[in-house]
Design a protein around this motif. Structure first.
Motif, PDB file in Angstrom:
ATOM      1  N   TYR A 167      24.891   6.955  -1.117  1.00  0.00           N
ATOM      2  CA  TYR A 167      25.724   8.114  -1.395  1.00  0.00           C
ATOM      3  C   TYR A 167      26.921   7.720  -2.263  1.00  0.00           C
ATOM      4  O   TYR A 167      27.392   6.584  -2.216  1.00  0.00           O
ATOM      5  CB  TYR A 167      26.275   8.721  -0.097  1.00  0.00           C
ATOM      6  N   GLY A 168      27.424   8.693  -3.005  1.00  0.00           N
ATOM      7  CA  GLY A 168      28.694   8.561  -3.694  1.00  0.00           C
ATOM      8  C   GLY A 168      29.565   9.742  -3.318  1.00  0.00           C
ATOM      9  O   GLY A 168      29.090  10.883  -3.322  1.00  0.00           O
ATOM     10  N   CYS A 169      30.828   9.501  -2.976  1.00  0.00           N
ATOM     11  CA  CYS A 169      31.716  10.560  -2.477  1.00  0.00           C
ATOM     12  C   CYS A 169      33.015  10.567  -3.277  1.00  0.00           C
ATOM     13  O   CYS A 169      33.678   9.540  -3.403  1.00  0.00           O
ATOM     14  CB  CYS A 169      32.010  10.356  -0.999  1.00  0.00           C
ATOM     15  N   TYR A 170      33.407  11.750  -3.759  1.00  0.00           N
ATOM     16  CA  TYR A 170      34.555  11.886  -4.651  1.00  0.00           C
ATOM     17  C   TYR A 170      35.527  12.947  -4.146  1.00  0.00           C
ATOM     18  O   TYR A 170      35.124  14.052  -3.791  1.00  0.00           O
ATOM     19  CB  TYR A 170      34.078  12.264  -6.062  1.00  0.00           C
ATOM     20  N   TRP A 171      36.827  12.607  -4.194  1.00  0.00           N
ATOM     21  CA  TRP A 171      37.865  13.530  -3.751  1.00  0.00           C
ATOM     22  C   TRP A 171      38.045  14.707  -4.695  1.00  0.00           C
ATOM     23  O   TRP A 171      37.869  14.588  -5.912  1.00  0.00           O
ATOM     24  CB  TRP A 171      39.216  12.822  -3.665  1.00  0.00           C
ATOM     25  N   LYS A 187      29.711  15.012  -2.712  1.00  0.00           N
ATOM     26  CA  LYS A 187      28.843  13.893  -2.370  1.00  0.00           C
ATOM     27  C   LYS A 187      27.552  14.009  -3.175  1.00  0.00           C
ATOM     28  O   LYS A 187      26.944  15.079  -3.246  1.00  0.00           O
ATOM     29  CB  LYS A 187      28.508  13.890  -0.873  1.00  0.00           C
ATOM     30  N   ILE A 188      27.163  12.907  -3.784  1.00  0.00           N
ATOM     31  CA  ILE A 188      25.862  12.831  -4.443  1.00  0.00           C
ATOM     32  C   ILE A 188      25.017  11.792  -3.721  1.00  0.00           C
ATOM     33  O   ILE A 188      25.545  10.925  -3.023  1.00  0.00           O
ATOM     34  CB  ILE A 188      25.986  12.489  -5.940  1.00  0.00           C
ATOM     35  N   CYS A 189      23.723  11.897  -3.879  1.00  0.00           N
ATOM     36  CA  CYS A 189      22.780  11.045  -3.156  1.00  0.00           C
ATOM     37  C   CYS A 189      21.840  10.373  -4.144  1.00  0.00           C
ATOM     38  O   CYS A 189      21.487  10.964  -5.171  1.00  0.00           O
ATOM     39  CB  CYS A 189      22.003  11.907  -2.159  1.00  0.00           C
ATOM     40  N   ALA A 190      21.427   9.163  -3.822  1.00  0.00           N
ATOM     41  CA  ALA A 190      20.545   8.410  -4.717  1.00  0.00           C
ATOM     42  C   ALA A 190      19.162   9.025  -4.814  1.00  0.00           C
ATOM     43  O   ALA A 190      18.434   8.787  -5.780  1.00  0.00           O
ATOM     44  CB  ALA A 190      20.436   6.958  -4.241  1.00  0.00           C
ATOM     45  N   VAL A 191      18.758   9.831  -3.825  1.00  0.00           N
ATOM     46  CA  VAL A 191      17.364  10.285  -3.765  1.00  0.00           C
ATOM     47  C   VAL A 191      17.198  11.793  -3.923  1.00  0.00           C
ATOM     48  O   VAL A 191      16.122  12.322  -3.674  1.00  0.00           O
ATOM     49  CB  VAL A 191      16.715   9.829  -2.448  1.00  0.00           C
ATOM     50  N   THR A 192      18.252  12.506  -4.323  1.00  0.00           N
ATOM     51  CA  THR A 192      18.126  13.946  -4.532  1.00  0.00           C
ATOM     52  C   THR A 192      19.005  14.388  -5.682  1.00  0.00           C
ATOM     53  O   THR A 192      19.973  13.700  -6.038  1.00  0.00           O
ATOM     54  CB  THR A 192      18.508  14.740  -3.267  1.00  0.00           C
ATOM     55  N   ASP A 193      18.716  15.542  -6.247  1.00  0.00           N
ATOM     56  CA  ASP A 193      19.516  16.090  -7.327  1.00  0.00           C
ATOM     57  C   ASP A 193      20.521  17.117  -6.827  1.00  0.00           C
ATOM     58  O   ASP A 193      21.258  17.704  -7.613  1.00  0.00           O
ATOM     59  CB  ASP A 193      18.615  16.747  -8.381  1.00  0.00           C
TER      60      ASP A 193
END
Length: 218
Positions: A167-171, A187-193
């Motif tokens: 995951y990547g999480c940004y304020w 939040k973005i995920c490595a396995v979904t768009d």
């Protein structure tokens, strides 16, 4: 510092109801301008212009390190630092800002997220693959990462580095109306768009940071 909770891709998709999207159906988005910006410590970063906003195209790395270990410092140098919300606000260079929730919605709209999903909470839309594109891909150049995040463990009285590579999480700088020190984040995920829009306790969590500004002529 600890890396853990590495969950197989199939389990992530099943547990959170995530779906991968057909990228062929999504618009191809390229920046209308590019350049560089400098943080408060003199580190230089690329930026890309999308939807009338200039976005940092790498995660911020200045300020107090989330961990002083050799491994952590090397990671910060290459991938960026993690910040509490007050640190994210304090480290912003002149002319830039920590993006509001509306700034993120503007980016998602420019990347083709359906209008009906923009203001929804939870996992929605299908533009995270565009957020993750690097300049080398010939796409957005936003290069958003899945470096995980730092969260305080109340039970153990320590901070753990969770979900590295998943995951990547940004304020955002927008505070939730819910009582407490909660701010919206992405939040973005490595396995979904899909992209998650939700709020989180800002006093227990360190997330990644990208700054933004209104498009200007340089």
């Amino acid at each position: 510092m600890k890396k853990y909770l590495f969950i197989p891709v199939a389990c992530l998709l099943a547990a959170f109801g995530l779906t991968a999207c057909d990228n062929d159906e999504m618009p191809q988005v390229t920046p209308t301008a590019t350049g560089t910006m400098t943080d408060l410590e003199g580190n230089e970063y690329p930026w890309v212009r999308i939807g009338g906003l200039d976005w940092m195209a790498a995660d911020l790395k200045c300020g107090e390190p989330f961990d002083e270990s050799e491994e952590a410092l090397a990671c910060i140098e290459e991938y960026g630092n993690f910040y509490y919300i007050d640190e994210a606000l304090a480290n912003c260079p002149e002319g830039w800002r920590l993006p509001t929730d509306e700034d993120w919605q503007s980016l998602e709209r420019a990347l083709g997220m359906p209008e009906g999903d923009i203001a929804s909470l939870g996992w929605r839309g299908n533009c995270a693959w565009l957020m993750k594109q690097s300049a080398a891909d010939g796409g957005t150049g936003l290069s958003m990462s899945t470096n995980g995040y730092m969260c305080t463990s109340v039970s153990f009285g320590r901070e753990d580095w969770n979900y590295y590579g998943e995951y990547g999480c940004y304020w955002t700088s927008t505070k939730d109306a819910y009582p407490g020190e909660c701010y919206y984040f992405r939040k973005i995920c490595a396995v979904t768009d899909q992209v998650m829009r939700q709020s989180i306790n800002s006093e227990e969590t360190r997330l990644s940071v990208r700054y933004v500004r209104d498009a200007v002529n340089e």
